[in-house]
Write an enzyme that holds these catalytic residues in place. Structure first.
Site, PDB file in Angstrom:
ATOM      1  N   ALA A   1       0.800  -1.169   0.026  1.00 19.84           N
ATOM      2  CA  ALA A   1       0.127  -0.015   0.163  1.00 19.84           C
ATOM      3  C   ALA A   1       0.896   1.331  -0.108  1.00 19.84           C
ATOM      4  O   ALA A   1       2.125   1.234   0.082  1.00 19.84           O
ATOM      5  CB  ALA A   1      -0.868  -0.158   1.136  1.00 19.84           C
ATOM      6  N   LYS A   2       0.357   2.379  -0.256  1.00 19.01           N
ATOM      7  CA  LYS A   2       1.188   3.659  -0.109  1.00 19.01           C
ATOM      8  C   LYS A   2      -0.023   4.804   0.075  1.00 19.01           C
ATOM      9  O   LYS A   2      -0.899   4.713  -0.740  1.00 19.01           O
ATOM     10  CB  LYS A   2       2.066   3.803  -1.276  1.00 19.01           C
ATOM     11  CG  LYS A   2       3.087   4.892  -1.319  1.00 19.01           C
ATOM     12  CD  LYS A   2       4.131   4.559  -0.035  1.00 19.01           C
ATOM     13  CE  LYS A   2       5.437   4.369  -0.752  1.00 19.01           C
ATOM     14  NZ  LYS A   2       6.431   3.884   0.257  1.00 19.01           N
ATOM     15  N   GLY A   3       0.265   5.810   0.372  1.00 18.53           N
ATOM     16  CA  GLY A   3      -0.617   6.937   0.667  1.00 18.53           C
ATOM     17  C   GLY A   3      -0.043   8.064   0.727  1.00 18.53           C
ATOM     18  O   GLY A   3       1.112   8.301   1.096  1.00 18.53           O
TER      19      GLY A   3
END
Ligand code: NAD
Length: 430
Positions: free
Chosen positions: A119-121
């Protein structure tokens, strides 16, 4: 220089149009899939994220005015466990960038055999323009907006560009207050006093050093005779340089954003202070010679470790790279075009998803410590990290030897076979 936008290259190898992180990640996936016996449907699924959450993050500024920022959380794949990846505060954060970076996290966790997906944000904001109080309010509101999609069993964020242990502490507190229970395992990279792990900060640099040492051994070099240039003397670069120096290598050049220092007899890396310790101290250090970052990259050394930002080895300078080997400390320091040329020139490149994976590995240790409510000693973290890195190194080396692959292709092959195996075994629901 943004570290996530790489550049496209034609068959001719020239750097032409900018290519998004997502496009690069998809292209790397296709290239890797050619080396692995994996169902083509699985590869098609992996080109798409499971979910991309976009949120508005309203912030009351200190002067009383209101601004609304846009935040994202891209969740790429969780077939092997909860989503895992950083949250960045940076003006250039976009949904596509988060998706591309989330794919790299999926591969990185899989190559390390961690029970996590990718994931990444982040929030599209320049954190340098915010006061500490504004950053705290922004982080807490962002945590609230993401509350439904994160959690110790769902998705576990971590620090990234523009965020650090303090932001993780605020995020964990905001989440815990709303959940009604202290939940340290919702994020990693926290200060140790609230469930962070000892050794997390130096872990990516430590893993770069361990992998470099193993590569030196693999190619039958003598570490005492090995010269190393390190671009970027920050968290990753300084820790890697100092450990390799301790283990006998000669660190002849290091740099920060302002420039590089060079001593052909080897620098005393303990004496050189990083930017956090004393701003401007690297380029201001009294070394025999100073040079530009571009010149450092072209030094005639055994090993070059780019550990600052992405896209520093490109089709434009790759012919001038004189190192015998490249170990990627930063994420994405070598463009697709440059990588191909280094391969043609027979210069091994130890890829980022293996070399700097010590960070996410100690994040996994932190998550285990939080779930078990028991802190590990620094010695235990170091021992377990060493073992995890050696296991990952061996898995990748076996593919290099058995299938005559580059180190990057071998690392992707290891990751993709693990993910593909899990997907084929679980099947597609419903
Ligand atoms: P950092 O901010 O601690 O250090 C960066 C260093 O690079 C500093 O010395 C800085 O002066 C220098 N630098 C900045 N811009 C530069 C430029 N344009 N040219 C040359 N030098 C420049 O950052 P870090 O945490 O060491 O991260 C470095 C790289 O490693 C990034 O690509 C990051 O994504 C990657 N990485 C970091 C971690 C982590 O947990 N810290 C984990 C994995 C990968």
């Amino acid at each position: 220089m943004p570290e996530t936008t790489t550049t496209d290259e034609d068959a001719a190898g020239g750097e032409t149009e900018p290519e998004s992180a997502l496009a690069t990640a998809r292209r790397q996936l296709e290239r890797a899939a050619a080396h692995v016996d994996v169902d083509s449907g699985v590869v098609t699924r992996l080109k798409h994220p499971t979910k991309v959450q976009q949120v508005s993050v309203p912030l009351r500024l200190d002067d009383g005015s209101l601004e609304v920022f846009t935040g994202y959380r891209a969740q790429h794949d969780d077939v092997r466990g909860p989503y895992k990846g950083g949250l960045r505060f940076h003006p250039e954060v976009t949904a596509d960038e988060c998706v591309g970076l989330s794919m790299w996290m999926t591969w990185k966790c899989a190559v390390m055999d961690l029970p996590f997906g990718g994931a990444k944000g982040g929030v599209a904001v320049d954190p340098k323009t915010l006061s500490d109080e504004e950053r705290e309010r922004l982080t807490r509101r962002f945590a609230e907006e993401l509350r439904d999609v994160v959690g110790p069993k769902k998705d576990v964020p971590a620090p990234d560009m523009g965020t650090g242990p303090q932001e993780m502490a605020w995020f964990m507190d905001a989440y815990s207050m709303q959940q009604g229970e202290t939940t340290p395992g919702v994020v990693t990279g926290k200060p140790p006093v609230i469930g962070g792990s000892y050794g997390r900060e130096e872990a990516p640099g430590r893993s770069v050093a361990i992998v470099t040492r193993e590569a030196i051994d693999y190619y039958d070099w003598d570490i005492e005779e090995t010269t190393v240039a390190v671009q970027g003397f920050g968290s990753v670069g300084a820790n890697a340089a100092r450990l390799l120096d301790d283990w006998g290598a000669s660190i002849v050049a290091v740099s920060d954003v302002d420039g590089a220092i060079y001593d052909p007899d080897g620098l005393d890396t303990q004496d050189v202070k990083g930017h956090d310790e004393r701003p401007g101290m690297v380029s201001g250090y009294d070394a025999p010679q100073s040079m530009t970052n571009a010149e450092l990259l072209e030094l005639d050394v055994d090993i070059l470790i780019p550990a600052a930002v992405g896209e520093v080895i490109t089709a434009d300078n790759v012919d001038d790279i004189s190192a015998e080997m490249v170990v990627e400390g930063a994420n994405g320091p070598t463009t697709f075009a440059a990588d191909t040329i280094l391969e043609e020139r027979g210069i091994p490149v130890i890829p980022d998803i293996l070399a700097n994976a010590g960070g996410v590995t100690v994040s996994y240790f932190e998550w285990l410590q939080d779930i078990n409510r028991r802190q590990w000693s620094l010695e235990r973290v170091h021992e377990e990290l060493e073992q995890e890195m050696l296991d990952a190194w061996d898995a990748v080396r076996e593919h290099v030897e058995a299938d005559d692959l580059t180190w990057r292709d071998a690392a992707y092959a290891v990751a993709l076979s693990r993910i593909g195996g899990a997907k084929e075994t679980r099947g597609l629901w419903p």
